[in-house]
Structures are given as structure tokens and as C-alpha cells.
Design a protein around this motif. Structure first.
Motif, PDB file in Angstrom:
ATOM      1  N   MET A   1       0.682  -1.221   0.012  1.00  0.00           N
ATOM      2  CA  MET A   1      -0.081  -0.129  -0.080  1.00  0.00           C
ATOM      3  C   MET A   1       0.837   1.231   0.117  1.00  0.00           C
ATOM      4  O   MET A   1       1.964   1.098   0.687  1.00  0.00           O
ATOM      5  CB  MET A   1      -0.792   0.027   1.355  1.00  0.00           C
ATOM      6  CG  MET A   1      -1.954  -1.022   1.059  1.00  0.00           C
ATOM      7  SD  MET A   1      -3.443  -0.646   0.117  1.00  0.00           S
ATOM      8  CE  MET A   1      -4.355  -2.096   0.157  1.00  0.00           C
ATOM      9  N   ILE A   2       0.328   2.386  -0.455  1.00  0.00           N
ATOM     10  CA  ILE A   2       1.103   3.632  -0.741  1.00  0.00           C
ATOM     11  C   ILE A   2       0.248   4.617   0.147  1.00  0.00           C
ATOM     12  O   ILE A   2      -0.894   4.673  -0.171  1.00  0.00           O
ATOM     13  CB  ILE A   2       1.084   4.132  -2.219  1.00  0.00           C
ATOM     14  CG1 ILE A   2       1.898   3.079  -2.908  1.00  0.00           C
ATOM     15  CG2 ILE A   2       1.778   5.551  -2.457  1.00  0.00           C
ATOM     16  CD1 ILE A   2       3.321   2.777  -2.750  1.00  0.00           C
ATOM     17  N   ILE A   3       1.028   5.180   0.754  1.00  0.00           N
ATOM     18  CA  ILE A   3       0.433   6.314   1.788  1.00  0.00           C
ATOM     19  C   ILE A   3       0.951   7.594   1.261  1.00  0.00           C
ATOM     20  O   ILE A   3       2.190   7.918   1.269  1.00  0.00           O
ATOM     21  CB  ILE A   3       0.869   6.039   3.382  1.00  0.00           C
ATOM     22  CG1 ILE A   3       0.301   4.886   3.665  1.00  0.00           C
ATOM     23  CG2 ILE A   3       0.362   7.251   4.175  1.00  0.00           C
ATOM     24  CD1 ILE A   3      -1.156   4.380   3.936  1.00  0.00           C
ATOM     25  N   THR A  62      -3.696   9.392   3.016  1.00  0.00           N
ATOM     26  CA  THR A  62      -4.599   8.939   2.064  1.00  0.00           C
ATOM     27  C   THR A  62      -3.816   7.708   1.513  1.00  0.00           C
ATOM     28  O   THR A  62      -2.681   7.535   1.717  1.00  0.00           O
ATOM     29  CB  THR A  62      -4.812   9.788   0.786  1.00  0.00           C
ATOM     30  OG1 THR A  62      -3.799  10.179   0.091  1.00  0.00           O
ATOM     31  CG2 THR A  62      -5.681  10.875   1.043  1.00  0.00           C
ATOM     32  N   MET A  63      -4.506   6.671   1.279  1.00  0.00           N
ATOM     33  CA  MET A  63      -3.894   5.254   0.964  1.00  0.00           C
ATOM     34  C   MET A  63      -4.269   4.868  -0.194  1.00  0.00           C
ATOM     35  O   MET A  63      -5.357   4.974  -0.549  1.00  0.00           O
ATOM     36  CB  MET A  63      -4.483   4.054   2.009  1.00  0.00           C
ATOM     37  CG  MET A  63      -3.717   2.973   1.748  1.00  0.00           C
ATOM     38  SD  MET A  63      -4.513   1.514   3.030  1.00  0.00           S
ATOM     39  CE  MET A  63      -3.956   2.150   4.467  1.00  0.00           C
ATOM     40  N   TYR A  64      -3.440   4.306  -0.888  1.00  0.00           N
ATOM     41  CA  TYR A  64      -3.803   3.705  -2.474  1.00  0.00           C
ATOM     42  C   TYR A  64      -3.088   2.226  -2.504  1.00  0.00           C
ATOM     43  O   TYR A  64      -2.122   2.089  -1.878  1.00  0.00           O
ATOM     44  CB  TYR A  64      -2.870   4.893  -3.387  1.00  0.00           C
ATOM     45  CG  TYR A  64      -3.676   6.238  -3.171  1.00  0.00           C
ATOM     46  CD1 TYR A  64      -4.680   6.401  -4.087  1.00  0.00           C
ATOM     47  CD2 TYR A  64      -2.960   7.137  -2.514  1.00  0.00           C
ATOM     48  CE1 TYR A  64      -5.461   7.753  -4.103  1.00  0.00           C
ATOM     49  CE2 TYR A  64      -3.578   8.263  -2.496  1.00  0.00           C
ATOM     50  CZ  TYR A  64      -4.713   8.822  -3.138  1.00  0.00           C
ATOM     51  OH  TYR A  64      -5.197   9.969  -3.052  1.00  0.00           O
ATOM     52  N   GLU A  65      -3.545   1.607  -3.442  1.00  0.00           N
ATOM     53  CA  GLU A  65      -3.162   0.432  -3.681  1.00  0.00           C
ATOM     54  C   GLU A  65      -1.715   0.251  -4.144  1.00  0.00           C
ATOM     55  O   GLU A  65      -1.014  -0.656  -3.801  1.00  0.00           O
ATOM     56  CB  GLU A  65      -4.082  -0.584  -4.713  1.00  0.00           C
ATOM     57  CG  GLU A  65      -3.668  -1.904  -4.722  1.00  0.00           C
ATOM     58  CD  GLU A  65      -4.214  -2.824  -3.559  1.00  0.00           C
ATOM     59  OE1 GLU A  65      -3.327  -3.612  -3.369  1.00  0.00           O
ATOM     60  OE2 GLU A  65      -5.103  -2.336  -3.028  1.00  0.00           O
ATOM     61  N   LEU A  70      -2.069   5.912  -7.232  1.00  0.00           N
ATOM     62  CA  LEU A  70      -1.949   7.257  -6.761  1.00  0.00           C
ATOM     63  C   LEU A  70      -1.497   8.375  -7.822  1.00  0.00           C
ATOM     64  O   LEU A  70      -2.278   9.343  -7.818  1.00  0.00           O
ATOM     65  CB  LEU A  70      -0.626   7.352  -5.764  1.00  0.00           C
ATOM     66  CG  LEU A  70      -0.184   8.502  -5.447  1.00  0.00           C
ATOM     67  CD1 LEU A  70      -1.055   9.550  -4.543  1.00  0.00           C
ATOM     68  CD2 LEU A  70       1.175   8.600  -4.580  1.00  0.00           C
ATOM     69  N   ALA A  71      -0.945   7.958  -8.880  1.00  0.00           N
ATOM     70  CA  ALA A  71      -0.549   8.846 -10.010  1.00  0.00           C
ATOM     71  C   ALA A  71      -1.911   9.160 -10.705  1.00  0.00           C
ATOM     72  O   ALA A  71      -2.060  10.415 -10.985  1.00  0.00           O
ATOM     73  CB  ALA A  71       0.597   8.067 -10.990  1.00  0.00           C
ATOM     74  N   VAL A 101       5.372  10.740   0.281  1.00  0.00           N
ATOM     75  CA  VAL A 101       4.765   9.311   0.151  1.00  0.00           C
ATOM     76  C   VAL A 101       5.637   8.078   0.620  1.00  0.00           C
ATOM     77  O   VAL A 101       6.508   8.355   0.680  1.00  0.00           O
ATOM     78  CB  VAL A 101       4.775   9.319  -1.699  1.00  0.00           C
ATOM     79  CG1 VAL A 101       4.218   8.095  -1.925  1.00  0.00           C
ATOM     80  CG2 VAL A 101       3.919  10.511  -2.143  1.00  0.00           C
ATOM     81  N   PHE A 102       4.829   7.315   1.172  1.00  0.00           N
ATOM     82  CA  PHE A 102       5.348   6.299   1.809  1.00  0.00           C
ATOM     83  C   PHE A 102       4.908   5.028   1.210  1.00  0.00           C
ATOM     84  O   PHE A 102       3.674   4.944   0.834  1.00  0.00           O
ATOM     85  CB  PHE A 102       4.874   6.143   3.337  1.00  0.00           C
ATOM     86  CG  PHE A 102       5.299   7.252   4.182  1.00  0.00           C
ATOM     87  CD1 PHE A 102       6.694   7.586   4.743  1.00  0.00           C
ATOM     88  CD2 PHE A 102       4.616   8.706   4.168  1.00  0.00           C
ATOM     89  CE1 PHE A 102       7.190   8.857   5.384  1.00  0.00           C
ATOM     90  CE2 PHE A 102       4.876   9.722   4.976  1.00  0.00           C
ATOM     91  CZ  PHE A 102       6.225   9.932   5.542  1.00  0.00           C
TER      92      PHE A 102
END
Length: 107
Positions: A1-3, A62-65, A70-71, A101-102
Motif C-alpha cells: 500500500m502507498i500512503i 490517504t491510502m492507495y493500492e 496514486l498517480a 509518499v510512503f
């Protein structure tokens, strides 16, 4: 996951804290929740910090797969709308916003 986190560094105008929070809840949160591919939106309000630490009255997380998701969210029309709407929030705030971004570690 991307934060992806937005750190609001500075201060909310004195006496405007409730208006700041209401603007986030009523105007910005619905937009943030509409970002394509978003998994989670968290708004963190600071109430305590170490002596001498910088002031971050709010952090948006915010969290993305994936980085690709995210992009796509950052390229979306709703993101452009939210950036424009954020100007209303900044009228209640002195400071600046920086983003980080993490990669969320699993363990």
C-alpha cells in the motif's frame, strides 16, 4: 500500500479552529473520498507535540493500492477541484503544506 500525507505546517488563525475543521469535513472530505482508487482518507488534528517540535495542526493521510493508482488519483479532475477548494482552507491558515509518499510496511 502507498500512503500519501499532506503536512499542514503552521498555525490555524486564532478563533478559526472550528471553521477550519468544518471546512475540511463539509467541503474537502467529500472531494478527497471521491479520488479514484482511494482506499482510505484520514484527517489527523494535533492536540499535543514535543517541546520545540514544528507545528502541524493537521495531517491528511490517504491510502492507495499502488504508485500507479496514486498517480491516476493525482491526475484526476476531482484532485484539481480539491486543490482549488483548498484555497478556502488556506484563508484560515498561516503556513505551508508539504507532501510525503510512503510505502506501508507489512508486518
Amino acid at each position: 500500500m502507498i500512503i500519501r500525507q499532506a503536512f499542514f505546517e503552521g498555525t490555524i488563525h486564532a478563533g478559526k479552529e472550528d471553521a477550519f475543521r468544518a471546512y475540511v469535513a463539509e467541503t474537502l472530505m467529500p472531494m478527497w473520498l471521491a479520488f479514484p482508487g482511494i482506499k482510505e482518507v484520514r484527517v489527523l488534528y494535533n492536540f499535543e507535540r514535543d517541546e520545540g517540535a514544528p507545528s502541524y495542526p493537521m495531517v491528511l493521510s490517504t491510502m492507495y493500492e499502488s504508485r500507479e493508482t496514486l498517480a491516476a488519483a493525482l491526475a484526476s479532475p476531482v484532485r484539481s477541484e480539491s486543490r482549488e477548494a483548498t484555497k478556502g482552507l488556506l484563508a484560515l491558515f498561516d503556513g505551508h503544506i508539504h507532501h510525503h509518499v510512503f510505502d506501508l510496511a507489512h508486518g
